[in-house]
Scaffold this motif. Structure first.
Motif, PDB file in Angstrom:
ATOM      1  N   SER A  28       0.813  -1.119   0.097  1.00 45.86           N
ATOM      2  CA  SER A  28       0.155   0.094  -0.151  1.00 45.86           C
ATOM      3  C   SER A  28       0.839   1.445  -0.095  1.00 45.86           C
ATOM      4  O   SER A  28       1.974   1.260   0.950  1.00 45.86           O
ATOM      5  CB  SER A  28      -0.361   0.083   1.472  1.00 45.86           C
ATOM      6  N   ARG A  30       0.477   5.867   0.085  1.00 46.61           N
ATOM      7  CA  ARG A  30      -0.283   6.813  -0.407  1.00 46.61           C
ATOM      8  C   ARG A  30       1.013   7.988  -0.898  1.00 46.61           C
ATOM      9  O   ARG A  30       2.060   8.185  -0.476  1.00 46.61           O
ATOM     10  CB  ARG A  30      -0.748   7.189   1.749  1.00 46.61           C
ATOM     11  N   CYS A  36       4.018   3.994   3.005  1.00 48.70           N
ATOM     12  CA  CYS A  36       4.062   2.740   2.889  1.00 48.70           C
ATOM     13  C   CYS A  36       4.087   1.452   3.939  1.00 48.70           C
ATOM     14  O   CYS A  36       4.959   1.795   4.415  1.00 48.70           O
ATOM     15  CB  CYS A  36       4.878   2.482   1.405  1.00 48.70           C
ATOM     16  N   LYS A  61       4.216   4.068  -6.755  1.00 48.80           N
ATOM     17  CA  LYS A  61       3.797   3.155  -5.736  1.00 48.80           C
ATOM     18  C   LYS A  61       4.441   1.845  -6.211  1.00 48.80           C
ATOM     19  O   LYS A  61       4.749   0.792  -5.274  1.00 48.80           O
ATOM     20  CB  LYS A  61       2.351   3.093  -6.515  1.00 48.80           C
ATOM     21  N   GLN A 141      -3.710  -2.375   3.406  1.00 55.87           N
ATOM     22  CA  GLN A 141      -4.149   0.129   3.617  1.00 55.87           C
ATOM     23  C   GLN A 141      -4.705   0.174   4.600  1.00 55.87           C
ATOM     24  O   GLN A 141      -4.427   1.180   5.089  1.00 55.87           O
ATOM     25  CB  GLN A 141      -5.422  -0.613   2.692  1.00 55.87           C
ATOM     26  N   THR A 144      -1.292   2.487   6.043  1.00 59.26           N
ATOM     27  CA  THR A 144      -1.410   3.836   5.374  1.00 59.26           C
ATOM     28  C   THR A 144      -2.584   4.509   5.272  1.00 59.26           C
ATOM     29  O   THR A 144      -2.568   5.950   5.531  1.00 59.26           O
ATOM     30  CB  THR A 144      -1.307   4.307   3.411  1.00 59.26           C
ATOM     31  N   ARG A 145      -3.539   3.990   5.248  1.00 57.96           N
ATOM     32  CA  ARG A 145      -5.068   4.714   5.852  1.00 57.96           C
ATOM     33  C   ARG A 145      -5.128   5.263   6.844  1.00 57.96           C
ATOM     34  O   ARG A 145      -5.610   5.970   7.489  1.00 57.96           O
ATOM     35  CB  ARG A 145      -6.182   3.991   5.631  1.00 57.96           C
TER      36      ARG A 145
END
Length: 175
Positions: A28, A30, A36, A61, A141, A144-145
């Protein structure tokens, strides 16, 4: 040259080959923060190992994907995992591993990956579709989220993870 399994095999969940384990991984990244992280799960019938890690900021990425693959390969080598199918959603990363001459910008990462592949035997890369990689993707995710930067490596898995993987196999999880 690393083994690259045909793309069609990653369209739906399938058992790994006999005497082989499956490793679903996801990186992941961002763009707003360059943060990451990655997640991988090794399973055969049940979860054997699973891990999550946050990485130092990276600029794109694909670089994050290579960094995650290096981490996965080091972990699997250190855990003495034998033959393994590594499932990733990154078509570009798997293509670059298979034919690194077309990716000169990333040679430092690709050389590390190829070196690690000489230390392990029987590893193949499979490009997977999102619906058969949802558990690894969702947990990666969260790094990073949600800012879950605490790294871990676990043997086996809790009941919620086992049931989540069973649902993914049956096609009832995800979208």
């Amino acid at each position: 040259m690393p083994c690259l399994m045909p793309r069609g095999l990653g369209m739906c969940w399938s058992r790994p080959l006999m005497n082989t384990v499956k490793c679903n991984m996801f990186s992941s990244w961002r763009s707003s923060s360059d943060m990451c992280g990655g997640r991988w799960i090794v399973n055969a019938e049940d979860v054997k190992f699973h891990a999550r890690d946050a990485f130092t900021p990276l600029s794109c990425k694909l670089t994050a994907e290579f960094r995650c693959i290096i981490w996965v390969l080091r972990c699997l080598r250190d855990l003495h995992v034998g033959a393994c199918e590594i499932w990733s959603e990154s078509v570009a990363a798997v293509s670059a591993i298979h034919d690194s001459s077309k990716w000169p910008r990333f040679q430092v990462y690709l050389n590390q990956i190829h070196h690690l592949l000489t230390e392990v035997h029987g590893f193949c890369f499979v490009v997977s579709q999102p619906q058969v990689n949802s558990v690894a993707r969702d947990i990666a995710q969260s790094i990073t989220r949600d800012g879950r930067f605490r790294s871990y490596l676990s043997i086996g898995g809790p009941a919620w993870l086992q049931s989540w993987i069973r649902e993914e196999r049956q096609g009832s999880f995800g979208d």
